[in-house]
Design a protein around this motif. Sequence first.
Motif, mmCIF file in Angstrom:
data_model
loop_
_atom_site.group_PDB
_atom_site.id
_atom_site.type_symbol
_atom_site.label_atom_id
_atom_site.label_comp_id
_atom_site.label_asym_id
_atom_site.label_seq_id
_atom_site.Cartn_x
_atom_site.Cartn_y
_atom_site.Cartn_z
ATOM 1 N N UNK A 150 0.927 -1.149 0.375
ATOM 2 C CA UNK A 150 0.007 0.342 0.083
ATOM 3 C C UNK A 150 0.866 1.306 -0.131
ATOM 4 N N UNK A 151 -0.005 1.942 -0.453
ATOM 5 C CA UNK A 151 0.962 3.879 -0.388
ATOM 6 C C UNK A 151 0.690 4.245 1.200
ATOM 7 N N UNK A 152 1.935 4.449 1.729
ATOM 8 C CA UNK A 152 1.805 5.054 3.333
ATOM 9 C C UNK A 152 2.676 5.887 3.392
ATOM 10 N N UNK A 153 2.637 6.193 4.061
ATOM 11 C CA UNK A 153 3.796 7.312 4.258
ATOM 12 C C UNK A 153 3.676 8.086 5.466
ATOM 13 N N UNK A 161 -12.802 0.581 -2.067
ATOM 14 C CA UNK A 161 -13.161 -0.280 -0.961
ATOM 15 C C UNK A 161 -11.686 -1.524 -1.174
ATOM 16 N N UNK A 162 -11.473 -1.678 0.259
ATOM 17 C CA UNK A 162 -10.000 -2.544 0.407
ATOM 18 C C UNK A 162 -10.612 -3.850 1.314
ATOM 19 N N UNK A 163 -9.071 -4.235 0.754
ATOM 20 C CA UNK A 163 -9.212 -5.503 1.616
ATOM 21 C C UNK A 163 -8.645 -5.418 3.354
ATOM 22 N N UNK A 164 -10.081 -4.941 4.804
ATOM 23 C CA UNK A 164 -9.708 -4.570 5.470
ATOM 24 C C UNK A 164 -8.437 -5.496 6.592
ATOM 25 N N UNK A 165 -8.652 -7.321 6.780
ATOM 26 C CA UNK A 165 -8.343 -7.775 7.094
ATOM 27 C C UNK A 165 -8.772 -9.441 6.710
ATOM 28 N N UNK A 166 -7.437 -10.675 7.149
ATOM 29 C CA UNK A 166 -7.731 -11.339 6.940
ATOM 30 C C UNK A 166 -7.711 -12.344 8.093
ATOM 31 N N UNK A 204 -17.932 -1.543 -2.272
ATOM 32 C CA UNK A 204 -18.394 -2.783 -3.539
ATOM 33 C C UNK A 204 -18.566 -4.078 -2.818
ATOM 34 N N UNK A 205 -18.980 -4.492 -2.033
ATOM 35 C CA UNK A 205 -18.613 -5.623 -0.875
ATOM 36 C C UNK A 205 -18.441 -7.742 -1.482
ATOM 37 N N UNK A 206 -19.313 -6.773 -2.238
ATOM 38 C CA UNK A 206 -19.674 -8.965 -3.276
ATOM 39 C C UNK A 206 -18.627 -8.862 -3.890
ATOM 40 N N UNK A 207 -17.778 -9.574 -3.883
ATOM 41 C CA UNK A 207 -15.793 -9.569 -5.387
ATOM 42 C C UNK A 207 -16.010 -10.456 -4.801
ATOM 43 N N UNK A 208 -14.935 -11.318 -5.805
ATOM 44 C CA UNK A 208 -14.681 -12.302 -5.934
ATOM 45 C C UNK A 208 -13.206 -12.528 -4.945
ATOM 46 N N UNK A 209 -12.587 -13.078 -3.917
ATOM 47 C CA UNK A 209 -11.328 -12.930 -3.040
ATOM 48 C C UNK A 209 -10.807 -14.461 -3.884
ATOM 49 N N UNK A 210 -9.460 -13.503 -3.454
ATOM 50 C CA UNK A 210 -8.610 -14.827 -3.897
ATOM 51 C C UNK A 210 -6.899 -15.128 -2.540
ATOM 52 N N UNK A 254 4.831 -16.459 0.889
ATOM 53 C CA UNK A 254 4.536 -15.339 0.765
ATOM 54 C C UNK A 254 3.316 -15.592 -0.155
ATOM 55 N N UNK A 255 2.128 -14.831 1.016
ATOM 56 C CA UNK A 255 0.451 -15.256 0.188
ATOM 57 C C UNK A 255 -0.371 -13.398 0.272
ATOM 58 N N UNK A 256 -0.475 -14.044 -0.589
ATOM 59 C CA UNK A 256 -1.213 -12.722 -1.231
ATOM 60 C C UNK A 256 -2.893 -12.612 -1.030
ATOM 61 N N UNK A 257 -3.258 -11.557 -0.422
ATOM 62 C CA UNK A 257 -4.591 -11.797 -1.071
ATOM 63 C C UNK A 257 -5.316 -10.818 -1.887
ATOM 64 N N UNK A 258 -5.624 -11.366 -2.531
ATOM 65 C CA UNK A 258 -6.445 -10.478 -3.718
ATOM 66 C C UNK A 258 -7.679 -10.293 -3.753
ATOM 67 N N UNK A 259 -8.259 -8.767 -3.835
ATOM 68 C CA UNK A 259 -10.391 -8.572 -4.047
ATOM 69 C C UNK A 259 -9.846 -7.973 -6.062
ATOM 70 N N UNK A 260 -11.211 -8.103 -6.131
ATOM 71 C CA UNK A 260 -10.933 -7.150 -7.362
ATOM 72 C C UNK A 260 -10.341 -5.270 -7.233
ATOM 73 N N UNK A 261 -10.660 -4.989 -6.209
ATOM 74 C CA UNK A 261 -10.407 -3.927 -6.207
ATOM 75 C C UNK A 261 -9.246 -3.584 -4.875
ATOM 76 N N UNK A 262 -8.373 -4.643 -4.788
ATOM 77 C CA UNK A 262 -7.351 -4.427 -4.016
ATOM 78 C C UNK A 262 -6.410 -5.621 -3.427
ATOM 79 N N UNK A 263 -5.056 -5.230 -3.382
ATOM 80 C CA UNK A 263 -4.573 -6.787 -3.304
ATOM 81 C C UNK A 263 -2.998 -7.152 -1.733
#
Length: 600
Positions: free
Chosen positions: A30-33, A204-209, A231-237, A277-286
């Motif tokens: 993510x972009x952080x400052x 809409x983002x991956x808040x937690x897992x 946009x909560x109803x999404x595919x999540x991988x 390395x584990x990737x959590x990927x939604x349509x709008x975020x990773x």
Amino acid sequence: MKTLILVFLLALVPCVRAQQVALITNTEGRKTMSLDGQWHVIVDPYESGYYDYRYQPSDNGYFKNAKPKSKSDLIEYDFDKSATLKVPGDWNTQTDQLFFYEGTVWYKKSFDYQRRPDTRLFVYFGAANYFADVYLNGEKLGQHEGGFTPFNFEVTKLVRDTGNFLVVKVDNKRRRDAVPTLMTDWWNYGGLTREVKLIETPATFVNDYMVQLQRGSRDHVTGWVKLAGDKLTQKVSVRIPEAGVTKTFTADGSGLAAIDFNADLKLWSPENPKLYEVFIEAETDRVRDLIGFRSIETRGTDILLNGQPIFLRGVCIHEEAPLRGGRAYSREDAVTLLSWAKELGANFVRLAHYPHNEFMIREADRMGIMVWSEIPVYWTIQWENPATLENARNQLGEVIARDKNRAAIVIWSVANETPLSDARLSFLRNLISHARTLDPTRLLSAAMERHYLDDKTQMIDDPLAEYLDVLGCNEYVGWYDGLPEKADGLGWKSKYQKPLVMSEFGGDALFGHHGDALTRWTEEYQENIYQHQIGMLKRIPFLRGTSPWILMDFRSPRRPLPGIQDFWNRKGLISDRGERKKAFYVMKRWYQELQERSRM
Ligand code: GCB
């Protein structure tokens, strides 16, 4: 499974308070400052930046960061002309004037930030001890209670491209109803003690897992992914490329996707701390994380790591910065402390008495050190006060939220040396069931007291033990309890068929102070304690771990003895300047022996 997840999320509700979304626990990719660095501060013992002269909260507190608009304007403070303190960092060790200070300090940081379109922005605090009231551009974002856990507030609507000012009122006054309460044996370091940063997310983002092996399994991964946004109803991988895993799930209307799959994984252990390395990927975020997979269980009096009995060769650690003093906060601090633990022969650390900074857990994951993590339910807190319970539940929820994906964490501990009573038992049972709901995969423990059945027998029969997986006991035979050789004739009994970790033992020694083995405060006395302790520990049939008190000397207001303590608890095996005391080598030899035996 779904019900369990729902219970988890409901359980999270009280801890979000003023936060719009639950804790953002991972910012990889993510972009952080960073907002670390020098902040302007105003020390405010009377809290006159908050209350007016009738002791009513003022609308024009220091959070307004006001400046005179004309030459006749009366404004009695000016952040930009005030002193500065470094963040992260406690205030006590940055200036002599604040060494003993307990009260309010106002912090101010100005910044510019160009938020990208269709994003959200959060301000994240690693920890603030103890109360934090947070304001951006004069508007209150919320309050957080608890000195050792992270929190965040959304600032999407308030942030501007230039000229933002973030003001935090931090108050570390001790309170009878707080967690911890008035009395502790560690320094009440105040301030913004951990990192502060801005985190930008998609709308809409991956808040937690939670991605963990199911309890008892070595190939079945379960958990959940939670989205936040509209946009909560999404595919999540969930992808684990090195293990050839790509699994796709669908989040429901609340943004929740339960995950569940089999995988052929190399298991995490101290010998091979494998992280994937584990990737959590939604349509709008990773997001990307490094996650280790291991199982941890008990069977009778054994602790099983990946199905194999293991002895926890541990040591307790306070979050005291090695070599420089003050609250530890950096990756370097974590690496130094954990490397010392490794040098001792440890495969386990007890992080006392509150959640340590995240670098400790991440480094333990990387270095292969199992962790006992605890909350500051310490000595005598207000068992009957529902607000105190709520506070303790919240702190527990926040540390579990932050660290639930770390293989290193094997034990959550809910309390330290708490005196028996019905109110205490129901309080701690509440915490235990809360922890089990939030995280069904780890073991639960507490550092308990024990008592003498007769002068040769120590008995563990605290009714709390019934609800724990692992018994923890603190004892100071040879220091507060008799002389070192008292341990020789002592036997241990337990009412419970459960593994015991001797979670504390030891005594004080000032590094370089020498004498005979019965002269207090000398390295020889401390060495003597350890020699007799080890003899006793070896005779406890259900002992499955030890964490002597403590790796390094740490500051304590309860320890004033001039020339010896000077406000340091000297029970460290290593001094605050990194010098190994004689007892360090006694313990190290025993751990070497245990290690060699476990290889045979
Ligand atoms: C304990 C406490 C620990 C103290 C230690 C001591 O039992 O759990 O917080 O620092 O004893 O040194 O007395």
